[in-house]
Design a protein around this motif. Structure first.
Motif, PDB file in Angstrom:
ATOM      1  N   VAL A  36       0.858  -1.181   0.000  1.00 23.61           N
ATOM      2  CA  VAL A  36       0.000   0.000   0.000  1.00 23.61           C
ATOM      3  C   VAL A  36       0.893   1.229   0.000  1.00 23.61           C
ATOM      4  CG1 VAL A  36      -1.742   1.289   1.266  1.00 23.61           C
ATOM      5  CG2 VAL A  36      -1.855  -1.193   1.180  1.00 23.61           C
ATOM      6  N   GLY A  37       0.759   2.053  -1.026  1.00 19.41           N
ATOM      7  CA  GLY A  37       1.581   3.263  -1.150  1.00 19.41           C
ATOM      8  C   GLY A  37       1.128   4.338  -0.182  1.00 19.41           C
ATOM      9  N   THR A  38       2.051   5.156   0.225  1.00 20.42           N
ATOM     10  CA  THR A  38       1.702   6.267   1.100  1.00 20.42           C
ATOM     11  C   THR A  38       1.130   7.427   0.296  1.00 20.42           C
ATOM     12  OG1 THR A  38       3.957   7.114   0.928  1.00 20.42           O
ATOM     13  CG2 THR A  38       3.472   5.671   2.784  1.00 20.42           C
ATOM     14  N   GLU A  39       1.375   7.418  -1.007  1.00 20.17           N
ATOM     15  CA  GLU A  39       0.888   8.483  -1.873  1.00 20.17           C
ATOM     16  C   GLU A  39      -0.542   8.178  -2.311  1.00 20.17           C
ATOM     17  OE1 GLU A  39       2.192  10.623  -6.042  1.00 20.17           O
ATOM     18  OE2 GLU A  39       3.095   8.746  -5.467  1.00 20.17           O
ATOM     19  N   ASP A  40      -1.437   9.142  -2.154  1.00 22.42           N
ATOM     20  CA  ASP A  40      -2.815   8.974  -2.588  1.00 22.42           C
ATOM     21  C   ASP A  40      -2.884   9.197  -4.087  1.00 22.42           C
ATOM     22  OD1 ASP A  40      -3.813   8.521  -0.043  1.00 22.42           O
ATOM     23  OD2 ASP A  40      -4.041  10.658   0.343  1.00 22.42           O
ATOM     24  N   LYS A  41      -3.551   8.273  -4.770  1.00 27.73           N
ATOM     25  CA  LYS A  41      -3.731   8.400  -6.215  1.00 27.73           C
ATOM     26  C   LYS A  41      -5.154   8.852  -6.473  1.00 27.73           C
ATOM     27  CE  LYS A  41      -0.306   4.944  -7.383  1.00 27.73           C
ATOM     28  NZ  LYS A  41      -0.022   3.722  -8.105  1.00 27.73           N
ATOM     29  N   ILE A  42      -5.313   9.664  -7.500  1.00 28.91           N
ATOM     30  CA  ILE A  42      -6.630  10.178  -7.856  1.00 28.91           C
ATOM     31  C   ILE A  42      -6.940   9.701  -9.269  1.00 28.91           C
ATOM     32  CG2 ILE A  42      -7.982  12.269  -8.256  1.00 28.91           C
ATOM     33  CD1 ILE A  42      -6.308  13.602  -6.092  1.00 28.91           C
ATOM     34  N   PHE A  43      -8.164   9.173  -9.449  1.00 28.42           N
ATOM     35  CA  PHE A  43      -8.574   8.606 -10.727  1.00 28.42           C
ATOM     36  C   PHE A  43      -9.781   9.364 -11.264  1.00 28.42           C
ATOM     37  CE2 PHE A  43      -6.542   5.266  -8.279  1.00 28.42           C
ATOM     38  CZ  PHE A  43      -5.626   4.778  -9.190  1.00 28.42           C
ATOM     39  N   ASP A  44      -9.889   9.425 -12.611  1.00 31.05           N
ATOM     40  CA  ASP A  44     -11.037  10.070 -13.233  1.00 31.05           C
ATOM     41  C   ASP A  44     -12.218   9.096 -13.281  1.00 31.05           C
ATOM     42  OD1 ASP A  44     -10.479   8.313 -15.316  1.00 31.05           O
ATOM     43  OD2 ASP A  44     -10.163   9.855 -16.817  1.00 31.05           O
ATOM     44  N   SER A  45     -13.279   9.481 -13.950  1.00 29.63           N
ATOM     45  CA  SER A  45     -14.485   8.661 -14.002  1.00 29.63           C
ATOM     46  C   SER A  45     -14.280   7.349 -14.754  1.00 29.63           C
ATOM     47  CB  SER A  45     -15.623   9.444 -14.650  1.00 29.63           C
ATOM     48  OG  SER A  45     -15.272   9.792 -15.981  1.00 29.63           O
ATOM     49  N   ASN A  46     -13.266   7.276 -15.617  1.00 29.01           N
ATOM     50  CA  ASN A  46     -12.987   6.059 -16.371  1.00 29.01           C
ATOM     51  C   ASN A  46     -11.909   5.194 -15.733  1.00 29.01           C
ATOM     52  OD1 ASN A  46     -14.849   6.787 -18.336  1.00 29.01           O
ATOM     53  ND2 ASN A  46     -13.325   7.903 -19.520  1.00 29.01           N
ATOM     54  N   GLY A  47     -11.375   5.613 -14.596  1.00 23.87           N
ATOM     55  CA  GLY A  47     -10.355   4.833 -13.910  1.00 23.87           C
ATOM     56  C   GLY A  47      -8.931   5.160 -14.311  1.00 23.87           C
ATOM     57  N   ASN A  48      -8.725   6.209 -15.100  1.00 22.99           N
ATOM     58  CA  ASN A  48      -7.377   6.638 -15.478  1.00 22.99           C
ATOM     59  C   ASN A  48      -6.779   7.479 -14.354  1.00 22.99           C
ATOM     60  OD1 ASN A  48      -7.618   5.511 -18.094  1.00 22.99           O
ATOM     61  ND2 ASN A  48      -8.785   7.310 -18.716  1.00 22.99           N
ATOM     62  N   GLU A  49      -5.505   7.240 -14.047  1.00 29.04           N
ATOM     63  CA  GLU A  49      -4.848   8.002 -12.989  1.00 29.04           C
ATOM     64  C   GLU A  49      -4.563   9.423 -13.471  1.00 29.04           C
ATOM     65  OE1 GLU A  49      -0.935   7.854 -10.084  1.00 29.04           O
ATOM     66  OE2 GLU A  49      -1.310   6.194 -11.461  1.00 29.04           O
ATOM     67  N   LEU A  50      -4.875  10.398 -12.624  1.00 29.52           N
ATOM     68  CA  LEU A  50      -4.636  11.806 -12.948  1.00 29.52           C
ATOM     69  C   LEU A  50      -3.343  12.271 -12.306  1.00 29.52           C
ATOM     70  CD1 LEU A  50      -8.234  13.210 -12.390  1.00 29.52           C
ATOM     71  CD2 LEU A  50      -7.126  12.731 -14.566  1.00 29.52           C
ATOM     72  N   GLN A  51      -2.668  13.212 -12.959  1.00 33.25           N
ATOM     73  CA  GLN A  51      -1.428  13.799 -12.471  1.00 33.25           C
ATOM     74  C   GLN A  51      -1.579  15.327 -12.489  1.00 33.25           C
ATOM     75  OE1 GLN A  51       1.180  11.941 -11.465  1.00 33.25           O
ATOM     76  NE2 GLN A  51       0.165  10.040 -12.050  1.00 33.25           N
ATOM     77  N   ASN A  52      -0.758  16.009 -11.705  1.00 30.90           N
ATOM     78  CA  ASN A  52      -0.736  17.468 -11.752  1.00 30.90           C
ATOM     79  C   ASN A  52      -0.367  17.919 -13.159  1.00 30.90           C
ATOM     80  OD1 ASN A  52      -1.389  18.171  -9.067  1.00 30.90           O
ATOM     81  ND2 ASN A  52       0.680  17.674  -8.423  1.00 30.90           N
ATOM     82  N   GLY A  53      -1.068  18.931 -13.668  1.00 33.38           N
ATOM     83  CA  GLY A  53      -0.785  19.469 -14.996  1.00 33.38           C
ATOM     84  C   GLY A  53      -1.573  18.815 -16.117  1.00 33.38           C
ATOM     85  N   ASP A  54      -2.332  17.763 -15.835  1.00 32.77           N
ATOM     86  CA  ASP A  54      -3.145  17.107 -16.867  1.00 32.77           C
ATOM     87  C   ASP A  54      -4.276  18.010 -17.326  1.00 32.77           C
ATOM     88  OD1 ASP A  54      -1.711  14.759 -16.908  1.00 32.77           O
ATOM     89  OD2 ASP A  54      -3.135  13.622 -15.679  1.00 32.77           O
TER      90      ASP A  54
END
Length: 110
Positions: A36-54
């Motif tokens: 389990v990563g300590t970094e929280d990941k954020i996903f869009d409505s389709n399950g793609n991971e989002l990054q800063n600047g997207d």
């Protein structure tokens, strides 16, 4: 009594050990605490991971408090900034509306 890691899926603190895994007693999610990563990941409505600047596209009309019109579906938002741990986890600027926060469940990656 040792303090066990909360469930990464539902956030429940009621987990227990089974073999080398932890199991959530609420949603029955099994996970390895080492993976389990300590970094929280954020996903869009389709399950793609989002990054800063997207860049993202709004997928439904979103009403805005204090504005006479909603943010329309299909509006493209550039250069997003992520806020893990927040309910509205995307900060952005939308032309005609200014700075605002969006939920990742209402956008898809462009």
């Amino acid at each position: 009594m040792s303090e066990l890691m909360p469930c990464p899926k539902c956030g429940s603190e009621f987990t227990y050990e089974q073999d080398n895994l932890l199991v959530c007693s609420q949603c029955f999610h099994e996970f390895d605490p080492a993976e389990v990563g300590t970094e929280d990941k954020i996903f869009d409505s389709n399950g793609n991971e989002l990054q800063n600047g997207d860049s993202v596209v709004v997928i439904k009309d979103l009403p805005v408090k204090g504005a006479p019109k909603p943010v329309k579906a299909g509006t493209k938002v550039k250069n997003i900034r992520l806020r893990p741990g927040s309910d509205h986890n995307i900060d952005c600027k939308i032309d005609g509306f200014g700075a605002m926060a969006l939920k990742s469940e209402f956008v898809k990656k462009a």
